[in-house]
Write a protein that holds these residues in place. Sequence first.
Motif, PDB file in Angstrom:
ATOM      1  N   UNK A  15       0.833  -1.214   0.000  1.00  0.00           N
ATOM      2  CA  UNK A  15       0.000   0.000   0.000  1.00  0.00           C
ATOM      3  C   UNK A  15       0.867   1.264   0.000  1.00  0.00           C
ATOM      4  N   UNK A  16       1.958   1.235   0.763  1.00  0.00           N
ATOM      5  CA  UNK A  16       2.851   2.401   0.791  1.00  0.00           C
ATOM      6  C   UNK A  16       3.462   2.627  -0.589  1.00  0.00           C
ATOM      7  N   UNK A  17       3.816   1.524  -1.270  1.00  0.00           N
ATOM      8  CA  UNK A  17       4.410   1.632  -2.607  1.00  0.00           C
ATOM      9  C   UNK A  17       3.443   2.249  -3.601  1.00  0.00           C
ATOM     10  N   UNK A  28       2.401   6.559   2.813  1.00  0.00           N
ATOM     11  CA  UNK A  28       3.841   6.347   2.718  1.00  0.00           C
ATOM     12  C   UNK A  28       4.629   7.412   3.476  1.00  0.00           C
ATOM     13  N   UNK A  29       3.945   8.439   4.011  1.00  0.00           N
ATOM     14  CA  UNK A  29       4.655   9.419   4.825  1.00  0.00           C
ATOM     15  C   UNK A  29       5.224   8.702   6.045  1.00  0.00           C
ATOM     16  N   UNK A  30       6.487   9.001   6.419  1.00  0.00           N
ATOM     17  CA  UNK A  30       7.174   8.211   7.441  1.00  0.00           C
ATOM     18  C   UNK A  30       6.364   7.996   8.723  1.00  0.00           C
ATOM     19  N   UNK A  35       4.554   3.749  11.693  1.00  0.00           N
ATOM     20  CA  UNK A  35       3.589   3.316  12.709  1.00  0.00           C
ATOM     21  C   UNK A  35       2.913   2.021  12.270  1.00  0.00           C
ATOM     22  N   UNK A  36       2.508   1.958  10.980  1.00  0.00           N
ATOM     23  CA  UNK A  36       1.838   0.749  10.482  1.00  0.00           C
ATOM     24  C   UNK A  36       2.778  -0.461  10.543  1.00  0.00           C
ATOM     25  N   UNK A  37       4.060  -0.252  10.193  1.00  0.00           N
ATOM     26  CA  UNK A  37       5.030  -1.352  10.299  1.00  0.00           C
ATOM     27  C   UNK A  37       5.173  -1.771  11.762  1.00  0.00           C
ATOM     28  N   UNK A  38       5.237  -0.784  12.661  1.00  0.00           N
ATOM     29  CA  UNK A  38       5.316  -1.090  14.091  1.00  0.00           C
ATOM     30  C   UNK A  38       4.127  -1.906  14.551  1.00  0.00           C
ATOM     31  N   UNK A  39       2.926  -1.555  14.085  1.00  0.00           N
ATOM     32  CA  UNK A  39       1.717  -2.314  14.435  1.00  0.00           C
ATOM     33  C   UNK A  39       1.825  -3.748  13.913  1.00  0.00           C
ATOM     34  N   UNK A  40       2.304  -3.915  12.664  1.00  0.00           N
ATOM     35  CA  UNK A  40       2.399  -5.254  12.068  1.00  0.00           C
ATOM     36  C   UNK A  40       3.406  -6.109  12.817  1.00  0.00           C
ATOM     37  N   UNK A  75      12.280   4.036   2.250  1.00  0.00           N
ATOM     38  CA  UNK A  75      13.030   4.490   3.419  1.00  0.00           C
ATOM     39  C   UNK A  75      12.277   4.160   4.707  1.00  0.00           C
ATOM     40  N   UNK A  76      10.971   4.506   4.755  1.00  0.00           N
ATOM     41  CA  UNK A  76      10.202   4.313   5.997  1.00  0.00           C
ATOM     42  C   UNK A  76       9.995   2.837   6.290  1.00  0.00           C
ATOM     43  N   UNK A  77       9.565   2.080   5.272  1.00  0.00           N
ATOM     44  CA  UNK A  77       9.169   0.693   5.521  1.00  0.00           C
ATOM     45  C   UNK A  77      10.380  -0.142   5.939  1.00  0.00           C
TER      46      UNK A  77
END
Lengths: 272, 282
Positions: A15-17, A28-30, A35-40, A75-77
């Motif tokens: 989704x970020x891509x 995709x904003x950091x 935060x979404x990666x942290x949740x996952x 970068x963020x993901x």
Amino acid sequence: MSAISVILLLIVAFLAGVDVVLDEWELAQPLIACTLVGLALGDVSSGILLGGQLQLIAIGWMNIGSAIPPDAALASIVSAVLVCGPANLSVSNGIAIAIPLAVAGQVLNIFVRSLIVLMAHVVDSRAKAADIKGIDGIHYLDMVIQGLRIAIPTYIVTIVSPQAVQGALNAIPKVITKGLSIAGGFVVVVGFAMVINMMANNEVWPFFFIGFVLAAITKLNLIAFGILGVCIALIYVKLSPRFNAQSTVVEGAAGEETSSGGDDIDRALDEL
Amino acid sequence: MADNETVEKQKRLTHGDMVKTFWRAGFLQGSWNYERVQNVGFCFQMIPTIKRLYKGDDKETAAALQRHLTFMQTTPVMTSLIGGISMAMEEERANGKPIDDATIASVKVGTMGPMAGVGDPIFWGTIRPVIASFAASLALSGSGLLAPIIFFVAWNAIRLASRWYLQKIGYDQGTNIVANLGGSLIQKLTTGASILGMFIMGVLVPRWTTINFPLVISKATVNGKTTVMTLQGIFDELLPGLIPLLLTFMCIWLLRKKMNAIWLIFLMFAIGIFGYWIGLLG
């Protein structure tokens, strides 16, 4: 990393891509992506902290004209995977890694956007055949390619052993890591400079310095500054001779039957 | 006069078409390409209109699809306004008005430039950086999930409302709007947005940067009290945020010298590492 975490992570990466290219939902904003990666991955607090710091760096990464900015999505993901995942990097190391990733993502993005030129020509031939479904399908396919551009590198990072990542980072001397975290405190000025360059002209420069001095000397918070900024802008636009000359004309015309379209827009805006 | 035309116009686009177009407009840049940029996305946005007006007529459908595959480049949100205008023009054309391909193309070409001029400073220069920096500061002060939620909700509420109303204004006003692009409203909006944006940037320079020069300049002992004056202390006496301000101007200058932003970021990292190594920064 559990199978469910990996699946959730890959959905977020995909989704970020897509959204870093769409620039609509700003997934995709950091701050949001980390935060979404942290949740996952089950470490939300590190994700938010990393996201907050990266957000300040990425504040000026904008899609303006045909220039492709450093890629916030990759970068963020990926840096969030390394910070929130089993590699368990510190937030400052995560930021140091995010910058080269942003460049790598930018290069990938340039490549994909060149590839899509070919797809646009397929769309041309579908249009000649009045094949609406075909056009829709290619547009969706292009977005899938952009999603995979982030999801595939993310998957590769999840299968690299965390020890290898930590070992590589521990090999970096302290002067580099400490220097990077110091630079993390002021690297945001690059973003500010990009935003300023977009808006600056002689007419609006004084407002930059008014904001600077007030923020440096007073203790007002950002909401107070937001209100002040809106008021200053309204007052300036109201009083500026440039606009006054025009608005007198418009006001004069508004009373007559043959109203100009400018009034129509004004009126339409008032009615909303 | 323009109002009479609007009333007499045999409307054929439904509310459902408006909603579908609004939804599709959110995928504008999915096929962003180096040749014609947002062209496929704009055509994708116009498809509900084309389906409604030219259904069953393959020749007209193909012509309409090709009309909207020409070069398109503007601020994404602003395509809702241009899309709304195009919907009104396509509708008139389908109702038999003499609107040819060149008219539609020139209206699109004529609007995308000024719309980018208004949209870029408002959306990319002001709204997003202001929300982003506010949310980032909340995140760093430990407010947890609230920060990303505020960012997401505030940005998308503004964006979706803008897209919906711009599309509505574009459709209702049609080509009337084009005649008035030079009007004072657009200039007022652009200037006002730039003023707010520049003001907030000025605020952020001292507030969201940290830089510290721990180098000790002087040590004085007066009546048993030791006062240590660091380099940072001297800078703060002059004006807090002075060094970030100078760094910002260096970046503005280098960007205008066509230096790539990512090299500038590497330059900042080099300054951090070198400064720490010689003991100037800490």
